[in-house]
Each structure stands twice: as C-alpha cells, then as structure tokens.
Write a protein that holds these residues in place. Structure first.
Motif, PDB file in Angstrom:
ATOM      1  N   PRO A 124       2.662  36.299 -33.535  1.00  0.00           N
ATOM      2  CA  PRO A 124       1.305  35.764 -33.364  1.00  0.00           C
ATOM      3  C   PRO A 124       0.216  36.750 -33.785  1.00  0.00           C
ATOM      4  O   PRO A 124      -0.813  36.333 -34.332  1.00  0.00           O
ATOM      5  N   ALA A 125       0.441  38.048 -33.523  1.00  0.00           N
ATOM      6  CA  ALA A 125      -0.561  39.039 -33.920  1.00  0.00           C
ATOM      7  C   ALA A 125      -0.722  39.065 -35.436  1.00  0.00           C
ATOM      8  O   ALA A 125      -1.851  39.115 -35.952  1.00  0.00           O
ATOM      9  N   LEU A 126       0.409  39.003 -36.163  1.00  0.00           N
ATOM     10  CA  LEU A 126       0.344  39.028 -37.626  1.00  0.00           C
ATOM     11  C   LEU A 126      -0.330  37.771 -38.172  1.00  0.00           C
ATOM     12  O   LEU A 126      -1.141  37.839 -39.100  1.00  0.00           O
ATOM     13  N   VAL A 127       0.003  36.609 -37.608  1.00  0.00           N
ATOM     14  CA  VAL A 127      -0.614  35.352 -38.064  1.00  0.00           C
ATOM     15  C   VAL A 127      -2.113  35.389 -37.808  1.00  0.00           C
ATOM     16  O   VAL A 127      -2.921  35.029 -38.678  1.00  0.00           O
ATOM     17  N   TYR A 128      -2.512  35.821 -36.602  1.00  0.00           N
ATOM     18  CA  TYR A 128      -3.938  35.873 -36.280  1.00  0.00           C
ATOM     19  C   TYR A 128      -4.677  36.827 -37.216  1.00  0.00           C
ATOM     20  O   TYR A 128      -5.748  36.488 -37.753  1.00  0.00           O
ATOM     21  N   LEU A 129      -4.125  38.019 -37.412  1.00  0.00           N
ATOM     22  CA  LEU A 129      -4.804  39.006 -38.253  1.00  0.00           C
ATOM     23  C   LEU A 129      -4.878  38.545 -39.709  1.00  0.00           C
ATOM     24  O   LEU A 129      -5.875  38.818 -40.395  1.00  0.00           O
ATOM     25  N   ALA A 130      -3.838  37.829 -40.173  1.00  0.00           N
ATOM     26  CA  ALA A 130      -3.886  37.289 -41.533  1.00  0.00           C
ATOM     27  C   ALA A 130      -5.004  36.264 -41.654  1.00  0.00           C
ATOM     28  O   ALA A 130      -5.777  36.264 -42.632  1.00  0.00           O
ATOM     29  N   LEU A 131      -5.117  35.385 -40.655  1.00  0.00           N
ATOM     30  CA  LEU A 131      -6.177  34.376 -40.672  1.00  0.00           C
ATOM     31  C   LEU A 131      -7.549  35.022 -40.468  1.00  0.00           C
ATOM     32  O   LEU A 131      -8.553  34.520 -40.969  1.00  0.00           O
ATOM     33  N   SER A 132      -7.578  36.116 -39.745  1.00  0.00           N
ATOM     34  CA  SER A 132      -8.845  36.828 -39.560  1.00  0.00           C
ATOM     35  C   SER A 132      -9.406  37.281 -40.908  1.00  0.00           C
ATOM     36  O   SER A 132     -10.616  37.184 -41.154  1.00  0.00           O
ATOM     37  N   GLY A 150      -9.884  39.056 -31.330  1.00  0.00           N
ATOM     38  CA  GLY A 150      -9.100  38.014 -30.674  1.00  0.00           C
ATOM     39  C   GLY A 150      -7.602  38.089 -30.902  1.00  0.00           C
ATOM     40  O   GLY A 150      -6.859  37.253 -30.375  1.00  0.00           O
ATOM     41  N   TRP A 151      -7.108  39.109 -31.613  1.00  0.00           N
ATOM     42  CA  TRP A 151      -5.687  39.124 -31.958  1.00  0.00           C
ATOM     43  C   TRP A 151      -4.729  39.174 -30.768  1.00  0.00           C
ATOM     44  O   TRP A 151      -3.616  38.639 -30.844  1.00  0.00           O
ATOM     45  N   PRO A 152      -5.096  39.761 -29.595  1.00  0.00           N
ATOM     46  CA  PRO A 152      -4.122  39.762 -28.489  1.00  0.00           C
ATOM     47  C   PRO A 152      -3.993  38.407 -27.781  1.00  0.00           C
ATOM     48  O   PRO A 152      -3.049  38.217 -27.012  1.00  0.00           O
ATOM     49  N   ILE A 153      -4.915  37.469 -28.026  1.00  0.00           N
ATOM     50  CA  ILE A 153      -4.958  36.237 -27.235  1.00  0.00           C
ATOM     51  C   ILE A 153      -3.681  35.399 -27.364  1.00  0.00           C
ATOM     52  O   ILE A 153      -3.149  34.917 -26.356  1.00  0.00           O
ATOM     53  N   PRO A 154      -3.126  35.170 -28.568  1.00  0.00           N
ATOM     54  CA  PRO A 154      -1.955  34.282 -28.662  1.00  0.00           C
ATOM     55  C   PRO A 154      -0.622  34.976 -28.409  1.00  0.00           C
ATOM     56  O   PRO A 154       0.438  34.395 -28.683  1.00  0.00           O
ATOM     57  N   LEU A 155      -0.623  36.185 -27.861  1.00  0.00           N
ATOM     58  CA  LEU A 155       0.636  36.923 -27.724  1.00  0.00           C
ATOM     59  C   LEU A 155       1.476  36.494 -26.528  1.00  0.00           C
ATOM     60  O   LEU A 155       2.677  36.759 -26.498  1.00  0.00           O
ATOM     61  N   ALA A 156       0.888  35.863 -25.510  1.00  0.00           N
ATOM     62  CA  ALA A 156       1.601  35.623 -24.248  1.00  0.00           C
ATOM     63  C   ALA A 156       2.166  34.216 -24.158  1.00  0.00           C
ATOM     64  O   ALA A 156       1.611  33.262 -24.703  1.00  0.00           O
ATOM     65  N   THR A 157       3.286  34.091 -23.450  1.00  0.00           N
ATOM     66  CA  THR A 157       3.889  32.801 -23.124  1.00  0.00           C
ATOM     67  C   THR A 157       3.624  32.493 -21.655  1.00  0.00           C
ATOM     68  O   THR A 157       3.802  33.362 -20.800  1.00  0.00           O
ATOM     69  N   VAL A 201       0.909  45.107 -20.047  1.00  0.00           N
ATOM     70  CA  VAL A 201       0.780  46.466 -20.593  1.00  0.00           C
ATOM     71  C   VAL A 201      -0.346  46.506 -21.620  1.00  0.00           C
ATOM     72  O   VAL A 201      -1.145  47.443 -21.656  1.00  0.00           O
ATOM     73  N   LEU A 202      -0.412  45.463 -22.450  1.00  0.00           N
ATOM     74  CA  LEU A 202      -1.454  45.395 -23.467  1.00  0.00           C
ATOM     75  C   LEU A 202      -2.841  45.343 -22.826  1.00  0.00           C
ATOM     76  O   LEU A 202      -3.780  46.015 -23.276  1.00  0.00           O
ATOM     77  N   SER A 257      -3.057  33.755 -21.928  1.00  0.00           N
ATOM     78  CA  SER A 257      -3.894  33.735 -23.123  1.00  0.00           C
ATOM     79  C   SER A 257      -5.367  33.536 -22.752  1.00  0.00           C
ATOM     80  O   SER A 257      -6.256  34.185 -23.315  1.00  0.00           O
ATOM     81  N   LEU A 258      -5.636  32.630 -21.827  1.00  0.00           N
ATOM     82  CA  LEU A 258      -7.010  32.423 -21.369  1.00  0.00           C
ATOM     83  C   LEU A 258      -7.552  33.685 -20.692  1.00  0.00           C
ATOM     84  O   LEU A 258      -8.726  34.040 -20.853  1.00  0.00           O
ATOM     85  N   PHE A 259      -6.689  34.344 -19.938  1.00  0.00           N
ATOM     86  CA  PHE A 259      -7.107  35.559 -19.245  1.00  0.00           C
ATOM     87  C   PHE A 259      -7.458  36.659 -20.244  1.00  0.00           C
ATOM     88  O   PHE A 259      -8.490  37.325 -20.130  1.00  0.00           O
ATOM     89  N   ILE A 260      -6.599  36.842 -21.239  1.00  0.00           N
ATOM     90  CA  ILE A 260      -6.862  37.858 -22.261  1.00  0.00           C
ATOM     91  C   ILE A 260      -8.116  37.497 -23.055  1.00  0.00           C
ATOM     92  O   ILE A 260      -8.905  38.362 -23.428  1.00  0.00           O
ATOM     93  N   GLY A 261      -8.312  36.190 -23.312  1.00  0.00           N
ATOM     94  CA  GLY A 261      -9.498  35.745 -24.029  1.00  0.00           C
ATOM     95  C   GLY A 261     -10.780  36.096 -23.303  1.00  0.00           C
ATOM     96  O   GLY A 261     -11.782  36.471 -23.926  1.00  0.00           O
ATOM     97  N   ALA A 262     -10.740  35.998 -21.962  1.00  0.00           N
ATOM     98  CA  ALA A 262     -11.925  36.362 -21.174  1.00  0.00           C
ATOM     99  C   ALA A 262     -12.215  37.850 -21.265  1.00  0.00           C
ATOM    100  O   ALA A 262     -13.371  38.279 -21.185  1.00  0.00           O
ATOM    101  N   LEU A 263     -11.163  38.662 -21.433  1.00  0.00           N
ATOM    102  CA  LEU A 263     -11.351  40.104 -21.565  1.00  0.00           C
ATOM    103  C   LEU A 263     -11.792  40.486 -22.981  1.00  0.00           C
ATOM    104  O   LEU A 263     -12.614  41.384 -23.164  1.00  0.00           O
ATOM    105  N   ALA A 264     -11.223  39.791 -23.973  1.00  0.00           N
ATOM    106  CA  ALA A 264     -11.542  40.116 -25.367  1.00  0.00           C
ATOM    107  C   ALA A 264     -12.969  39.719 -25.728  1.00  0.00           C
ATOM    108  O   ALA A 264     -13.624  40.392 -26.528  1.00  0.00           O
ATOM    109  N   PHE A 265     -13.448  38.617 -25.144  1.00  0.00           N
ATOM    110  CA  PHE A 265     -14.808  38.133 -25.421  1.00  0.00           C
ATOM    111  C   PHE A 265     -15.541  37.925 -24.100  1.00  0.00           C
ATOM    112  O   PHE A 265     -15.711  36.796 -23.641  1.00  0.00           O
TER     113      PHE A 265
END
Length: 405
Positions: free
Chosen positions: A109-117, A126-133, A170-171, A345-353
């Motif tokens: 997910p990090a690679l896909v996000y960064l490629a689209l970025s 926003g790259w850490p957001i889609p990393l979690a299940t 950890v992230l 993912s929502l939690f990380i999104g709140a931290l990233a933005f």
C-alpha cells in the motif's frame, strides 16, 4: 480437549458479524440523520473514572477505543499464543508466512500510494494511512463469507492482522509520537513480569488476572501508548498449561469467558462509535480527489498485491508454507480482505492530517478509507464464495450406505 479449542471460542460467528455490520450501519444513519449533532456530542462527552486518588477522564469514543478494545486485543493475543504453542502456528514455516505477508501488506500500500502521489498529486503525508488491516471488520466479514473454508485461513488472517496492526502502532510511535511517559511504562512492564513469574508458580484466580490486566491497562494510558500493544503483551503471560491439580487452563477459561462479551458487546459498540461519517455537502470533486483515490487504491490494490506476493515468495523460497488445506485462490480472497483498513487507517489519517473532523483532508481520508474498505470487502466476498464452492465440489463424497442383507 480439541486441538481447535480457541477457534471454537474466538471465531466471530455469522450472528456476531451481522451485529457488527448493523452497528456500523446504525452509525452511518446517525451521522447523517437530523439528530447527528446529538450522536457526535455523545461521542465527545467526557466521563471520569475515579478509584481513590486515581482519576482518569476520557471521552466516550476514547473509552471505547482505548478501554473496550483492549479486551478485544487481549483475546486476539490469547488466540495467537495458543496457536503458536498448540495449534496451526507450531510449525515455524507456517508462522513465517503470515508475518511476511503482513510486512508485504504494509509495503504494498505504501508503494501504491507514493506512486499515485507522484502521478496525481496526492499529499505525500498520507502514505501511512492505507497500511493497516482492521482486525474486527476483517474477521466479521470472513465469518459471513468463509463458511466451508479451512480453519487455518482464519488463523492466517488473524496472525497477519495482528502483526499488521502492531506494525501500524510502531509506525505511529515513530512518525507521530510526541513523547512517552517512561515511569508508568516501566511500571507496566515490571508488573507484567511479576505476574508472569507468580502465575507460573501459583495458580492465580480469574479476579487476580483481571486486576492485573486492569492495572497494566491503567499504566499504559498514563504512559500515553496504545492499549492494544500491552493487551497483546499481557496475553503472552497467561499460562496455557492447566492449573496444578486441575484440568483448567487459565488461557482456555479466559477465552471462554470473554468470547460472548467480545463478539456481541465490544465489537458492535466499537463499530457504532467509529463508523459514523457525515456525507453532508460533499461535491463530486471531493469524492474523487487525489487523496481519496490514493488511499482507496492503496487499500484495495496495494494490500492484496503485497500480502499475496509476500506469501507466494515465502512459499517459493521454502521459508514459509501456505495455511493447511488452503488453495492459492482462497489465500487470494483473504489477501483482498486485508484491504479492509477501517479503524486504524482512520486513526492514522487523523494524525497525518490534524484538524477539524469536517476539514477537506479529513473528509477525503474518511471517503478513501471507507471506499477502499468497501471495495475490498465486496471483491473478497466474491472470491472467497467462489473458492468455497470449488472446495465443496472437489471434496470427497461419502459412500452410500449398503442396504441391509
């Protein structure tokens, strides 16, 4: 005493999966109904817990996320421990596969996000957001669509999801931590060490284990860390061996006692608190912004590619093995299901933005996470249903009984 004991008690059955789905739907209705202000005000309401000189104030949302969900992670930790010591994951090669798949499921997910970025201009942060299940939703969906599939797939999904979430924790600590209070953290570790030593020598009763867990939970909150991490760590000190002079195992007893509360109270309440997203006033441009697309495709495309690719590589290099009795099609369905990244993912999104809940970035984060999670859920359900049907067709049929002579 069956080998699959914990699967019998932990599995989120169809009924509890349905309860979880209905709770999430109720949250969406409340967030977009005329009484939505009351719903969000309830989640933000502050409630205090006082025990003598100790006092802790958290919002309703925080009590559910950091309090009730600690019980869920405790049960998950007990499941993982049992499977490592007694079940499917006793084979190191079978333990290696979900761990490596979890790592692949974070890299993909990090690679896909960064490629689209770089291609469409999604914000780099926003790259850490889609990393979690999301463990809770993934297990519930698997319970609804995974009938007839090998039980080992559930263990694979559970192990992968917990490693994935621990990686996300950890992230968060590395990227977004503002400092850890070390004295309570050291005290929590010391308390767990004492309980672990005493528990091996003296048969501790359930109330003692409960008080120990509550104390570790309290210290974790004071340290400013996620309670999910210490809940899993606490599960590691619960003995799996029967108590001296009895046939009762503290781990088995905990699984038996906590399962109904976990399945029908903790998870539905969590879904009701976290799935409430307001769609009022959204324009088409907002719904397909670069941030929305990058998060959604990171979850849907990056997750399945990373998980399945790492699992295949582990098998090809003979450092891992497929789950017992599972086919690659079944494993692919589970890999898609790992794209359900709702909670963390929502939690990380709140931290990233950081910002207000109705800020453009936060709206985009919610749309991307919900869109990617729904797409992953639907496609995985189709693939797993096809895989289950194929398994039933190829299963040996019982021979007809001979007529009496």
């Amino acid at each position: 005493m069956t080998r699959r004991f914990t699967l019998d008690f932990l599995k989120t059955e169809t009924a509890s999966g349905l309860a979880l789905g209905l709770a999430a739907l109720a949250a969406l209705v409340c967030a977009n109904a005329p009484w939505s202000a009351d719903y969000f005000a309830w989640l933000k309401g502050v409630h205090a817990l006082e025990i003598g000189p100790l006092r802790l104030e958290l919002t309703v949302s925080e009590w559910i996320k950091d309090g009730l969900m600690a019980v869920f992670f405790l049960v998950v930790g007990l499941e993982i421990k049992y499977e490592i010591l007694r079940g499917e994951l006793r084979d190191p090669r079978r333990l290696a596969t979900p761990i490596l798949a979890a790592l692949g499921g974070m890299v993909g997910p990090a690679l896909v996000y960064l490629a689209l970025s770089g291609l469409i201009g999604a914000p780099h942060a926003g790259w850490p957001i889609p990393l979690a299940t999301d463990i809770a939703f993934a297990l519930a969906i698997f319970a609804l669509v995974g009938r007839g599939l090998p039980p080992s797939l559930r263990v694979f999904l559970l192990t992968l999801a917990i490693v994935d979430d621990l990686g996300a924790i950890v992230l968060i600590a590395l990227l977004f931590s503002q400092g850890v209070a070390w004295p309570p953290l050291v005290a929590a570790g010391a308390l767990m060490a004492v309980i672990a030593v005493v528990g091996r020598r003296v048969p501790l009763t359930a109330p003692i284990w409960s008080l120990g867990f509550a104390a570790v939970w309290w210290l974790t909150i004071q340290a400013g860390l996620s309670t999910s991490l210490t809940a899993v760590a606490f599960a590691g000190i619960v003995p799996v061996e029967p108590r001296r002079g009895t046939l009762q195992s503290p781990l088995r007893d905990a699984m038996h006692d906590l399962h109904p509360y976990n399945a029908f109270l903790v998870l539905p309440l969590f879904a009701f608190a976290k799935a409430g997203v307001s769609f009022a006033g959204l324009s088409p441009g907002q719904m397909l912004s670069p941030l929305v697309v990058a998060i959604a495709l990171g979850l849907f495309v990056g997750k399945q590619a990373g998980v399945l690719g790492a699992a295949w590589l582990a098998s090809a290099l003979r450092i891992g093995a497929r789950p017992t009795g599972a086919t690659w099609l079944q494993l692919y369905g589970v890999a898609i299901l790992c794209g359900v990244g709702f909670t963390m993912s929502l939690f990380i999104g709140a931290l990233a933005f950081p910002g207000a809940a109705d800020s453009p970035e936060q709206v985009a984060v919610k749309l991307g996470v919900i869109g990617g999670s729904i797409l992953s859920s639907l496609v995985s359900a189709i693939v797993l249903a096809v895989a289950a049907r194929a398994r039933r067709r190829t299963a040996p049929q019982p021979e007809p009984a001979l007529p009496p002579s």
